[in-house]
Write an enzyme that holds these catalytic residues in place. Structure first.
Site, mmCIF file in Angstrom:
data_model
loop_
_atom_site.group_PDB
_atom_site.id
_atom_site.type_symbol
_atom_site.label_atom_id
_atom_site.label_comp_id
_atom_site.label_asym_id
_atom_site.label_seq_id
_atom_site.Cartn_x
_atom_site.Cartn_y
_atom_site.Cartn_z
ATOM 1 N N GLY A 2 -22.115 64.147 11.416
ATOM 2 C CA GLY A 2 -22.025 62.819 10.582
ATOM 3 C C GLY A 2 -21.637 61.602 11.674
ATOM 4 O O GLY A 2 -21.265 60.709 11.065
ATOM 5 N N GLN A 3 -21.808 61.741 12.935
ATOM 6 C CA GLN A 3 -21.444 60.509 13.675
ATOM 7 C C GLN A 3 -22.523 59.670 13.566
ATOM 8 O O GLN A 3 -23.602 59.934 13.134
ATOM 9 C CB GLN A 3 -21.562 60.933 15.184
ATOM 10 C CG GLN A 3 -20.493 61.844 15.729
ATOM 11 C CD GLN A 3 -20.823 63.234 15.646
ATOM 12 O OE1 GLN A 3 -21.764 63.796 14.885
ATOM 13 N NE2 GLN A 3 -19.938 64.341 16.483
ATOM 14 N N LEU A 4 -21.741 58.259 13.619
ATOM 15 C CA LEU A 4 -22.680 57.036 13.250
ATOM 16 C C LEU A 4 -24.336 57.245 13.785
ATOM 17 O O LEU A 4 -25.036 56.863 13.350
ATOM 18 C CB LEU A 4 -22.098 55.794 13.729
ATOM 19 C CG LEU A 4 -22.446 54.425 13.164
ATOM 20 C CD1 LEU A 4 -22.295 54.278 11.736
ATOM 21 C CD2 LEU A 4 -21.671 53.406 13.701
ATOM 22 N N SER A 5 -24.290 57.562 15.215
ATOM 23 C CA SER A 5 -25.601 57.731 15.828
ATOM 24 C C SER A 5 -26.385 58.715 15.259
ATOM 25 O O SER A 5 -27.423 58.646 15.377
ATOM 26 C CB SER A 5 -25.191 57.928 17.250
ATOM 27 O OG SER A 5 -24.618 59.290 17.462
ATOM 28 N N LEU A 6 -26.162 59.702 14.470
ATOM 29 C CA LEU A 6 -26.672 60.938 13.814
ATOM 30 C C LEU A 6 -27.081 60.518 12.394
ATOM 31 O O LEU A 6 -28.184 61.105 12.010
ATOM 32 C CB LEU A 6 -26.011 62.188 13.860
ATOM 33 C CG LEU A 6 -25.688 62.756 15.337
ATOM 34 C CD1 LEU A 6 -24.734 63.909 15.200
ATOM 35 C CD2 LEU A 6 -26.991 62.948 16.104
#
Ligand code: G3D
Length: 185
Positions: free
Chosen positions: A69-73
């Site tokens: 769920g990281q921003l980049s993903l």
């Protein structure tokens, strides 16, 4: 019998369900999956891409896609929508300051056509670490759950650490999928 009905019936016969688990980073998605598999929940490392786990439940195999769920993903989430039977959206009850970010992401996910029809279960995780009073009501309101009309929704507080309500979460999810597939049968 239409093609869609045939595919749905086949799915039930195979007794497999595809569950997509999403939410902001750190919400506890991987921990919940580990708890469902009866693995040590204190040994999690961040999910950098995605992981698929097969969880047996009743006579079904739930293939749970735990996507980072990281921003980049987050832009890649849409690649996992196809063929999803149920969406489990995990919220961190200890990070209420992230609820507006959480709502924006959930809004985008539930309005995607590829997820139309999939049941939506919002899990308010880490309730072992917060004062419980009104936490579900707070999250329900902040995420505008009552305004989501294109998915059958439910919201359940839970804890990956204590295992509280995880069984209930699975039973609701499986029942919702079963009911929907049979409805079109
Ligand atoms: P994610 O997969 O959504 O990114 P993780 O989240 O499963 O990696 O969990 C993120 C952090 O939250 C972890 O702590 C984990 O131990 C903690 N956590 C997960 N579930 C619970 C829970 O039910 N209760 C509490 N109190 N904490 C939980 P660290 O310290 O490793 O970052």
């Amino acid at each position: 019998m239409g093609l869609l009905t045939t595919l749905r019936k086949q799915k039930l016969k195979d007794r497999e369900m595809r569950i997509l688990m999403l939410g902001l980073d750190n919400a506890g998605k991987t921990s919940i999956v580990r708890a469902l598999l009866h693995k040590d929940v204190r040994e999690v490392t961040p999910t950098l891409g995605f992981a698929i786990s097969s969880v047996p439940y009743e006579s079904y195999t739930l293939n749970i896609w735990d996507v980072g769920g990281q921003l980049s993903l987050r832009p890649f989430w849409r690649n996992y929508y196809e063929k999803t039977d149920a969406l489990i959206w995990v919220v961190d009850a200890t990070a209420l300051n992230r609820l507006s970010d959480c709502r924006a992401e959930l809004d985008a996910v539930v309005s995607d056509d590829r997820l139309t029809g999939a049941g939506l279960l919002v899990l308010v995780n880490k309730i072992d670490a917060v004062v419980r009073t009104s936490i579900v009501a707070t999250v329900r309101k902040a995420l505008n759950i009552d305004k989501i009309t294109n998915h059958t929704c439910n919201i359940i507080p839970c804890s990956a650490y204590s295992g509280e309500n995880l069984e209930l979460a699975l039973s609701w999810t499986v029942d919702e999928v079963k009911q929907r597939l049979y409805m079109f049968g």
